[in-house]
Design a protein around this motif. Structure first.
Motif, PDB file in Angstrom:
ATOM      1  N   PRO A 162       0.832  -1.199   0.000  1.00  0.00           N
ATOM      2  CA  PRO A 162       0.000   0.000   0.000  1.00  0.00           C
ATOM      3  C   PRO A 162       0.874   1.260   0.000  1.00  0.00           C
ATOM      4  N   ASP A 163       0.350   2.310  -0.579  1.00  0.00           N
ATOM      5  CA  ASP A 163       1.074   3.577  -0.690  1.00  0.00           C
ATOM      6  C   ASP A 163       0.986   4.325   0.645  1.00  0.00           C
ATOM      7  N   PRO A 164       2.116   4.490   1.356  1.00  0.00           N
ATOM      8  CA  PRO A 164       2.075   5.162   2.661  1.00  0.00           C
ATOM      9  C   PRO A 164       1.742   6.654   2.565  1.00  0.00           C
ATOM     10  N   GLN A 165       1.800   7.188   1.351  1.00  0.00           N
ATOM     11  CA  GLN A 165       1.489   8.614   1.166  1.00  0.00           C
ATOM     12  C   GLN A 165      -0.006   8.858   0.934  1.00  0.00           C
ATOM     13  N   GLN A 166      -0.760   7.798   0.775  1.00  0.00           N
ATOM     14  CA  GLN A 166      -2.194   7.909   0.495  1.00  0.00           C
ATOM     15  C   GLN A 166      -2.998   7.439   1.705  1.00  0.00           C
ATOM     16  N   PRO A 167      -4.240   7.915   1.843  1.00  0.00           N
ATOM     17  CA  PRO A 167      -5.091   7.435   2.947  1.00  0.00           C
ATOM     18  C   PRO A 167      -5.286   5.922   2.856  1.00  0.00           C
TER      19      PRO A 167
END
Length: 146
Positions: free
Chosen positions: A24-29
């Motif tokens: 998962p993208d840690p920069q996205q919710p």
């Protein structure tokens, strides 16, 4: 999540591991990413992102905080951290202030104290305590407090 959706995500530890391995993208919710992952993994179970926020946890699932004194006696307990902080916060500040006076500062005007450590270990009586230094705004001035 509602129970009918949680049932599709069992066993939960394995499901969470698979989600984390999906990068998962840690920069996205996280909620939209998890909703998409649930849809993909379950073959069509749709999760509305608002469902992550609307469920109140039952009381038995909330943390139970215990406040312990120097003699390791419980002086307070409850699931409402804010209420415990209001009840015991001032006494805790005085306890820390007695021992940590050399670290705390009032009326900080310039950053002349270097980098604040993440935590400070010190002894009070026979008990080892950990303080977490922070800059605080007190009325119209900045201070360093544990």
């Amino acid at each position: 999540l509602p129970k009918q959706i949680r049932r599709c995500c069992v066993p939960v530890p394995d499901f969470v591991t698979r989600f984390l391995l999906s990068d998962p993208d840690p920069q996205q919710p996280i909620a939209p990413q998890l909703a998409r992952f649930i849809l993909r993994e379950t073959g069509g179970v749709k999760v509305d992102i608002d469902e992550f926020n609307t469920q109140e946890l039952p009381e038995h699932m909330l943390f139970n905080f215990r406040v312990i004194d120097d003699g390791k006696q419980e002086i307070g307990m409850g699931r409402d951290l804010i209420a415990l902080q209001k009840q015991f916060g001032q006494a805790a500040q005085l306890t820390f202030r007695d021992t940590s006076a050399e670290f705390e500062r009032d009326d900080v005007k310039t950053w002349d104290f270097g980098e604040l450590p993440e935590s400070i270990q010190f002894a009070r009586g026979r008990q080892q305590l950990t303080g977490y230094p922070a800059l605080t705004l007190e009325e119209d001035r900045v201070a360093i407090r544990l």
